[in-house]
Design a protein around this motif. Structure first.
Motif, PDB file in Angstrom:
ATOM      1  N   GLY A  86       0.807  -1.210   0.000  1.00 32.65           N
ATOM      2  CA  GLY A  86       0.000   0.000   0.000  1.00 32.65           C
ATOM      3  C   GLY A  86       0.838   1.257   0.000  1.00 32.65           C
ATOM      4  N   ARG A  87       1.865   1.284   0.825  1.00 31.30           N
ATOM      5  CA  ARG A  87       2.743   2.464   0.881  1.00 31.30           C
ATOM      6  C   ARG A  87       3.523   2.608  -0.420  1.00 31.30           C
ATOM      7  N   ALA A  88       3.954   1.486  -0.990  1.00 30.94           N
ATOM      8  CA  ALA A  88       4.707   1.532  -2.244  1.00 30.94           C
ATOM      9  C   ALA A  88       3.839   2.039  -3.391  1.00 30.94           C
ATOM     10  N   ILE A  89       2.573   1.634  -3.436  1.00 29.11           N
ATOM     11  CA  ILE A  89       1.667   2.140  -4.471  1.00 29.11           C
ATOM     12  C   ILE A  89       1.441   3.634  -4.277  1.00 29.11           C
ATOM     13  N   ALA A  90       1.296   4.061  -3.024  1.00 27.31           N
ATOM     14  CA  ALA A  90       1.110   5.488  -2.754  1.00 27.31           C
ATOM     15  C   ALA A  90       2.284   6.297  -3.294  1.00 27.31           C
ATOM     16  N   ARG A  91       3.500   5.795  -3.127  1.00 29.32           N
ATOM     17  CA  ARG A  91       4.672   6.498  -3.668  1.00 29.32           C
ATOM     18  C   ARG A  91       4.586   6.606  -5.185  1.00 29.32           C
ATOM     19  N   GLU A  92       4.182   5.520  -5.836  1.00 36.63           N
ATOM     20  CA  GLU A  92       4.085   5.522  -7.295  1.00 36.63           C
ATOM     21  C   GLU A  92       3.065   6.561  -7.765  1.00 36.63           C
ATOM     22  N   LEU A  93       1.902   6.595  -7.124  1.00 35.11           N
ATOM     23  CA  LEU A  93       0.883   7.554  -7.529  1.00 35.11           C
ATOM     24  C   LEU A  93       1.289   8.982  -7.194  1.00 35.11           C
ATOM     25  N   ALA A  94       2.009   9.154  -6.089  1.00 32.38           N
ATOM     26  CA  ALA A  94       2.481  10.486  -5.727  1.00 32.38           C
ATOM     27  C   ALA A  94       3.395  11.053  -6.809  1.00 32.38           C
ATOM     28  N   ARG A  95       4.228  10.198  -7.383  1.00 31.12           N
ATOM     29  CA  ARG A  95       5.123  10.655  -8.456  1.00 31.12           C
ATOM     30  C   ARG A  95       4.339  11.141  -9.665  1.00 31.12           C
ATOM     31  N   ASP A  96       3.127  10.610  -9.824  1.00 29.91           N
ATOM     32  CA  ASP A  96       2.278  11.024 -10.947  1.00 29.91           C
ATOM     33  C   ASP A  96       1.342  12.170 -10.582  1.00 29.91           C
ATOM     34  N   GLY A  97       1.497  12.695  -9.357  1.00 24.94           N
ATOM     35  CA  GLY A  97       0.725  13.865  -8.960  1.00 24.94           C
ATOM     36  C   GLY A  97      -0.676  13.607  -8.472  1.00 24.94           C
ATOM     37  N   TRP A  98      -0.960  12.368  -8.050  1.00 26.07           N
ATOM     38  CA  TRP A  98      -2.292  12.072  -7.540  1.00 26.07           C
ATOM     39  C   TRP A  98      -2.506  12.711  -6.171  1.00 26.07           C
ATOM     40  N   ASN A  99      -3.710  13.154  -5.915  1.00 28.95           N
ATOM     41  CA  ASN A  99      -4.160  13.517  -4.578  1.00 28.95           C
ATOM     42  C   ASN A  99      -4.473  12.212  -3.841  1.00 28.95           C
ATOM     43  N   LEU A 100      -3.965  12.041  -2.618  1.00 32.79           N
ATOM     44  CA  LEU A 100      -4.045  10.755  -1.934  1.00 32.79           C
ATOM     45  C   LEU A 100      -4.849  10.829  -0.640  1.00 32.79           C
ATOM     46  N   ILE A 101      -5.708   9.830  -0.462  1.00 33.42           N
ATOM     47  CA  ILE A 101      -6.373   9.585   0.820  1.00 33.42           C
ATOM     48  C   ILE A 101      -5.866   8.230   1.295  1.00 33.42           C
ATOM     49  N   LEU A 102      -5.191   8.218   2.435  1.00 34.89           N
ATOM     50  CA  LEU A 102      -4.541   7.005   2.919  1.00 34.89           C
ATOM     51  C   LEU A 102      -5.222   6.496   4.181  1.00 34.89           C
ATOM     52  N   ASN A 103      -5.361   5.189   4.247  1.00 35.66           N
ATOM     53  CA  ASN A 103      -5.954   4.538   5.419  1.00 35.66           C
ATOM     54  C   ASN A 103      -5.018   3.454   5.929  1.00 35.66           C
ATOM     55  N   ALA A 104      -5.007   3.264   7.224  1.00 34.93           N
ATOM     56  CA  ALA A 104      -4.361   2.120   7.872  1.00 34.93           C
ATOM     57  C   ALA A 104      -4.822   2.111   9.323  1.00 34.93           C
ATOM     58  N   ARG A 105      -4.667   0.960   9.974  1.00 32.89           N
ATOM     59  CA  ARG A 105      -5.095   0.891  11.374  1.00 32.89           C
ATOM     60  C   ARG A 105      -4.118   1.584  12.309  1.00 32.89           C
ATOM     61  N   GLY A 106      -2.820   1.504  12.017  1.00 31.37           N
ATOM     62  CA  GLY A 106      -1.823   2.103  12.888  1.00 31.37           C
ATOM     63  C   GLY A 106      -1.601   3.572  12.582  1.00 31.37           C
ATOM     64  N   ALA A 107      -2.040   4.456  13.496  1.00 36.28           N
ATOM     65  CA  ALA A 107      -1.980   5.895  13.242  1.00 36.28           C
ATOM     66  C   ALA A 107      -0.552   6.397  13.083  1.00 36.28           C
ATOM     67  N   GLU A 108       0.359   5.905  13.917  1.00 35.72           N
ATOM     68  CA  GLU A 108       1.736   6.412  13.890  1.00 35.72           C
ATOM     69  C   GLU A 108       2.420   6.089  12.558  1.00 35.72           C
ATOM     70  N   ALA A 109       2.312   4.841  12.120  1.00 33.82           N
ATOM     71  CA  ALA A 109       2.928   4.445  10.849  1.00 33.82           C
ATOM     72  C   ALA A 109       2.267   5.161   9.677  1.00 33.82           C
ATOM     73  N   LEU A 110       0.958   5.367   9.770  1.00 31.31           N
ATOM     74  CA  LEU A 110       0.254   6.058   8.689  1.00 31.31           C
ATOM     75  C   LEU A 110       0.695   7.508   8.596  1.00 31.31           C
ATOM     76  N   GLU A 111       0.845   8.161   9.724  1.00 36.10           N
ATOM     77  CA  GLU A 111       1.300   9.552   9.722  1.00 36.10           C
ATOM     78  C   GLU A 111       2.705   9.666   9.139  1.00 36.10           C
ATOM     79  N   ALA A 112       3.555   8.680   9.432  1.00 33.73           N
ATOM     80  CA  ALA A 112       4.908   8.692   8.884  1.00 33.73           C
ATOM     81  C   ALA A 112       4.867   8.574   7.359  1.00 33.73           C
ATOM     82  N   ALA A 113       4.005   7.702   6.860  1.00 32.79           N
ATOM     83  CA  ALA A 113       3.874   7.545   5.415  1.00 32.79           C
ATOM     84  C   ALA A 113       3.347   8.823   4.779  1.00 32.79           C
TER      85      ALA A 113
END
Length: 231
Positions: free
Chosen positions: A16-43
């Motif tokens: 999930g994080r790796a896909i987010a990086r790929e889409l970020a490079r293409d300029g996508w606006n991202l909404i990210l979800n995960a159960r762990g708040a700390e790791a999600l905030e870091a991503a």
């Protein structure tokens, strides 16, 4: 051109994080979800440092109230172009044989791996239809192969695959992909008792999935290993 928005579940680590990086490079606006708040905030912080609009919403996709928050975030972003159902659970670990499978654990795995993705699809289909969007459901070869001890997890993914297949037939204006990313060097694979260190990093599968998305391949089932040579 209107900026495209993607919602990625299970985005704090691994695929999930790796896909987010790929889409970020293409300029996508991202909404990210995960159960762990700390790791999600870091991503989210990592991606936002590159100037990408990121909304990080921690919570359990199996929780209806949390799903409502994700749907509201998509509305606040102006709509959704891509839903990636990546969040999942192995269920009982160590993985048991079916004769020993705790049924309560299996029911919970179905709730997370199968019902939650469908619930998000149902809630977000209006905006996905309107924008000619796409749905990417992450599945597994365990949905088709009779691997010992993988019966519980594999059955949840087999159900997700059938849901995806029917959805593709019912929603011709929305691209629907269900993808087996292959073995990856992730904590989930390690928790399953497999040799995760010998597997390729999730970034390899993410790059292949980016190609699937950007090329808007026809709806259907794909294996990352088969797509790797088409990039």
């Amino acid at each position: 051109m209107t900026q495209k928005t993607a919602l990625i579940t299970g985005a704090s680590r691994g695929l999930g994080r790796a896909i987010a990086r790929e889409l970020a490079r293409d300029g996508w606006n991202l909404i990210l979800n995960a159960r762990g708040a700390e790791a999600l905030e870091a991503a989210a912080k990592e991606l936002a440092s590159d100037g990408v609009p990121v909304a990080a919403i921690a919570g359990d996709v199996a929780d209806p109230e949390h799903r409502e928050r994700l749907v509201r975030a998509a509305g606040e972003a102006g709509g959704l172009d891509l839903l990636i159902n990546n969040a999942g659970t192995l269920g009982t670990t160590p993985l048991p044989r079916l004769a020993d499978q705790p049924l309560d654990d299996l029911a919970e795995a179905f709730r997370i791996n199968t019902l939650a993705p469908l619930a998000l699809v149902q809630a977000l289909l209006p905006t996905l239809r309107e924008r000619g969007g796409a749905i990417l459901n992450i599945t597994s070869d365990a949905s088709r192969e009779p691997y010992e001890t993988w019966g519980g997890y594999g059955s949840t993914k087999a159900a997700l695959e059938q849901i995806s297949h029917v959805l593709a037939a019912e929603e011709p204006d929305v691209a629907v992909w269900w993808v087996d990313p292959g073995e990856m060097r992730t904590e989930m694979l390690r928790a399953a008792g497999e040799d995760a260190d010998a597997a390729p990093p999730p970034e390899e599968s993410a790059a292949v999935l980016r190609h699937l998305i950007t090329e808007r391949s026809p709806s259907g089932r794909y294996r990352a290993a088969d797509l790797a040579g088409t990039r």
